[in-house]
Motif scaffolding. Sequence first.
Motif, PDB file in Angstrom:
ATOM      1  N   GLU A 170       0.825  -1.209   0.000  1.00 26.21           N
ATOM      2  CA  GLU A 170       0.000   0.000   0.000  1.00 26.21           C
ATOM      3  C   GLU A 170       0.862   1.263   0.000  1.00 26.21           C
ATOM      4  N   TYR A 171       1.921   1.264   0.821  1.00 20.04           N
ATOM      5  CA  TYR A 171       2.764   2.466   0.891  1.00 20.04           C
ATOM      6  C   TYR A 171       3.603   2.609  -0.375  1.00 20.04           C
ATOM      7  N   ARG A 172       4.057   1.501  -0.902  1.00 20.54           N
ATOM      8  CA  ARG A 172       4.792   1.521  -2.174  1.00 20.54           C
ATOM      9  C   ARG A 172       3.938   2.145  -3.271  1.00 20.54           C
ATOM     10  N   ASN A 173       2.678   1.759  -3.343  1.00 19.54           N
ATOM     11  CA  ASN A 173       1.786   2.312  -4.371  1.00 19.54           C
ATOM     12  C   ASN A 173       1.529   3.801  -4.151  1.00 19.54           C
ATOM     13  N   LEU A 174       1.399   4.206  -2.892  1.00 25.12           N
ATOM     14  CA  LEU A 174       1.210   5.630  -2.593  1.00 25.12           C
ATOM     15  C   LEU A 174       2.410   6.445  -3.084  1.00 25.12           C
ATOM     16  N   ILE A 175       3.625   5.938  -2.813  1.00 23.08           N
ATOM     17  CA  ILE A 175       4.845   6.638  -3.236  1.00 23.08           C
ATOM     18  C   ILE A 175       4.926   6.703  -4.764  1.00 23.08           C
ATOM     19  N   LEU A 176       4.659   5.589  -5.432  1.00 21.90           N
ATOM     20  CA  LEU A 176       4.729   5.585  -6.899  1.00 21.90           C
ATOM     21  C   LEU A 176       3.687   6.519  -7.513  1.00 21.90           C
ATOM     22  N   ASP A 177       2.505   6.602  -6.919  1.00 18.73           N
ATOM     23  CA  ASP A 177       1.480   7.528  -7.417  1.00 18.73           C
ATOM     24  C   ASP A 177       1.960   8.972  -7.304  1.00 18.73           C
ATOM     25  N   LYS A 178       2.622   9.290  -6.196  1.00 19.02           N
ATOM     26  CA  LYS A 178       3.164  10.648  -6.028  1.00 19.02           C
ATOM     27  C   LYS A 178       4.243  10.923  -7.073  1.00 19.02           C
ATOM     28  N   ILE A 179       5.133   9.950  -7.273  1.00 20.30           N
ATOM     29  CA  ILE A 179       6.212  10.122  -8.252  1.00 20.30           C
ATOM     30  C   ILE A 179       5.631  10.328  -9.652  1.00 20.30           C
ATOM     31  N   LYS A 180       4.627   9.555 -10.001  1.00 22.00           N
ATOM     32  CA  LYS A 180       4.007   9.678 -11.328  1.00 22.00           C
ATOM     33  C   LYS A 180       3.362  11.055 -11.533  1.00 22.00           C
ATOM     34  N   SER A 181       2.764  11.588 -10.485  1.00 23.40           N
ATOM     35  CA  SER A 181       2.053  12.866 -10.629  1.00 23.40           C
ATOM     36  C   SER A 181       2.969  14.075 -10.465  1.00 23.40           C
ATOM     37  N   GLU A 182       4.137  13.893  -9.832  1.00 23.22           N
ATOM     38  CA  GLU A 182       4.969  15.049  -9.479  1.00 23.22           C
ATOM     39  C   GLU A 182       6.312  15.109 -10.195  1.00 23.22           C
ATOM     40  N   THR A 183       6.686  14.074 -10.926  1.00 19.09           N
ATOM     41  CA  THR A 183       8.007  14.050 -11.558  1.00 19.09           C
ATOM     42  C   THR A 183       7.896  13.669 -13.036  1.00 19.09           C
ATOM     43  N   ASN A 184       9.047  13.552 -13.683  1.00 22.06           N
ATOM     44  CA  ASN A 184       9.091  13.126 -15.089  1.00 22.06           C
ATOM     45  C   ASN A 184       8.854  11.627 -15.265  1.00 22.06           C
ATOM     46  N   PHE A 185       8.817  10.893 -14.154  1.00 24.17           N
ATOM     47  CA  PHE A 185       8.595   9.439 -14.239  1.00 24.17           C
ATOM     48  C   PHE A 185       7.088   9.154 -14.317  1.00 24.17           C
ATOM     49  N   LYS A 186       6.448   9.687 -15.342  1.00 30.19           N
ATOM     50  CA  LYS A 186       4.978   9.638 -15.451  1.00 30.19           C
ATOM     51  C   LYS A 186       4.429   8.222 -15.600  1.00 30.19           C
ATOM     52  N   ASP A 187       5.213   7.352 -16.232  1.00 27.79           N
ATOM     53  CA  ASP A 187       4.730   5.987 -16.474  1.00 27.79           C
ATOM     54  C   ASP A 187       5.650   4.959 -15.822  1.00 27.79           C
ATOM     55  N   ILE A 188       6.225   5.337 -14.687  1.00 26.65           N
ATOM     56  CA  ILE A 188       7.266   4.511 -14.053  1.00 26.65           C
ATOM     57  C   ILE A 188       6.783   3.091 -13.782  1.00 26.65           C
ATOM     58  N   ASP A 189       5.521   2.924 -13.368  1.00 32.63           N
ATOM     59  CA  ASP A 189       5.042   1.591 -13.010  1.00 32.63           C
ATOM     60  C   ASP A 189       4.955   0.651 -14.215  1.00 32.63           C
ATOM     61  N   GLU A 190       4.926   1.224 -15.423  1.00 34.33           N
ATOM     62  CA  GLU A 190       4.852   0.398 -16.637  1.00 34.33           C
ATOM     63  C   GLU A 190       6.225  -0.101 -17.081  1.00 34.33           C
ATOM     64  N   HIS A 191       7.304   0.417 -16.455  1.00 36.06           N
ATOM     65  CA  HIS A 191       8.652   0.105 -16.931  1.00 36.06           C
ATOM     66  C   HIS A 191       9.550  -0.509 -15.854  1.00 36.06           C
ATOM     67  N   ILE A 192       8.947  -0.961 -14.762  1.00 39.38           N
ATOM     68  CA  ILE A 192       9.734  -1.603 -13.700  1.00 39.38           C
ATOM     69  C   ILE A 192      10.009  -3.061 -14.086  1.00 39.38           C
ATOM     70  N   ILE A 193      11.285  -3.383 -14.265  1.00 38.50           N
ATOM     71  CA  ILE A 193      11.658  -4.768 -14.581  1.00 38.50           C
ATOM     72  C   ILE A 193      12.426  -5.422 -13.427  1.00 38.50           C
ATOM     73  N   TYR A 194      12.830  -4.608 -12.465  1.00 38.84           N
ATOM     74  CA  TYR A 194      13.421  -5.133 -11.232  1.00 38.84           C
ATOM     75  C   TYR A 194      12.952  -4.254 -10.079  1.00 38.84           C
ATOM     76  N   GLU A 195      12.614  -4.882  -8.947  1.00 42.27           N
ATOM     77  CA  GLU A 195      12.164  -4.102  -7.795  1.00 42.27           C
ATOM     78  C   GLU A 195      12.579  -4.778  -6.499  1.00 42.27           C
ATOM     79  N   ASN A 196      13.012  -3.953  -5.559  1.00 38.68           N
ATOM     80  CA  ASN A 196      13.338  -4.426  -4.220  1.00 38.68           C
ATOM     81  C   ASN A 196      12.988  -3.307  -3.244  1.00 38.68           C
TER      82      ASN A 196
END
Length: 497
Positions: free
Chosen positions: A396-422
Amino acid sequence: MTNKKVAVIGAGIGGLSAAVRLQKLGYQVSLFEKENQVGGKMNQINEEGFKFDVGPTIVMMKDIYEEVFEFAGVDPNDYLPFEKVDPAMKLYFDQNKSMKISTDLPDLIKNLESISEEDANGYLKFLSAMYDRYLVAKNHFLTRSYRSFRDFYNWSSLYNGLKLKTLSDAYSSISKFVKDENLKKSLAFQTLYIGISPYQGPSLYNIIPMIELFYGIYYLKGGMYTVAKAMEKLFKQLGGEVYLNSSVDEIVIENKKTEGIRINDKILSFDDVVCDADFPYAVKNLIKNKKYKGKYTDKKIEKMEYSCSCFLLYLGLDKKYEVDSLHTIHFAKDFNKNIDDLFKNNRLPDDPSYYIYVPSKMDDSVAPKDNEAVYVLVPVPELSKFDDWSDASIKEYRNLILDKIKSETNFKDIDEHIIYENHYTPKDFEIRFNAYNGATFGLKPTLMQSNYYRPHNKYNYADNLYFCGSSTHPGAGVPIVMQGAKLAVEELLKDEG
């Protein structure tokens, strides 16, 4: 060459620094590390072509890094490939307001004057005042250790302590120099580097932004882990021995004298022990006899104040992005509430400030071709304040952070391009690195947990035992921990006469 043997517990940056110094001085040093690689929190994730620094990422005060290598009689340039970073970082206050922090004076002045000439003048006066206080701190507090009451309570210390003006908090002190709220935040957030609120932390820690601007920020090819590997290499070249996957179970003390360490059921004898394990953890778990804990009883350890912790995302992306700075800080819309959530309300901030680090902007070795390595850090409370890090909470917190990044930075589609995550949570810092309460920066550097009142480098309650690390004097932050290791070695030498 002495025939004396020293055990160093923990191969974090403090343990590595102490081990190199002692080995160079002729001691036979054995370095014991519970993990399968050196570094402690200065660790590295190396998977699927991506390399991520686990903990620290910002290189400040590079002369302190270099000094250890110079002490060992080698050229630091042969081990540490420093590269200057400018602009040092970019700060985003909202989608329409940002500020570039540059170590280039004309560039800095231009940015400040765009806010106001009055604030530009105040900013420079602030830096001058902090430099004065930095010199006092460096010459009279950071480079000396404490054993007795008189080491701290003497006319020289009291006089210089007054010069530090430590009674006001960081934010209030900044407010005396600048009026613009965003400019205040740009100078205040750095107290989070050592895990304390800018509204509570002593104003002395305003030296951090001054150090960034005056001495610069650097990058090391391969990331911060390059430092840990370089120090391991140097230590071995000097003849030191590293034992990985070797978790120390006890510091063996008999008749107030440290006799060695115990690993499993085997006692290993040493003349001296230097402990880089987190001080609260070490005293609670490695010193078994209560009479050798002194004032640091289990109850006392639990009641001490701890720094905040971190939630970290390590993201490997199959796409390159327009990145305008190696280091970027994105402030919460309500910074006051964000800090209150961390240090007063003891909850995960629902609108957090966060830090993004993109080493692949400067270094092709940390990601596959045309890929991006992205590190995201969010300050969160330590485990005694908040401990719900279930899989569901993390997601849940990971998704909240990614939503903020998508709306506030140039990483607009970051969740579509994650091929590795930790990810790392405070529980990972507790389990992997024995950080008490998962507090990434150790004991909180309050006035009553600093200088003489912070755990000493020479242990008070047993001979031949010395401590370094973020919870001991002089405190947290890579260069400061390295300084603490130097003090621990100096204390050992003092006892050798």
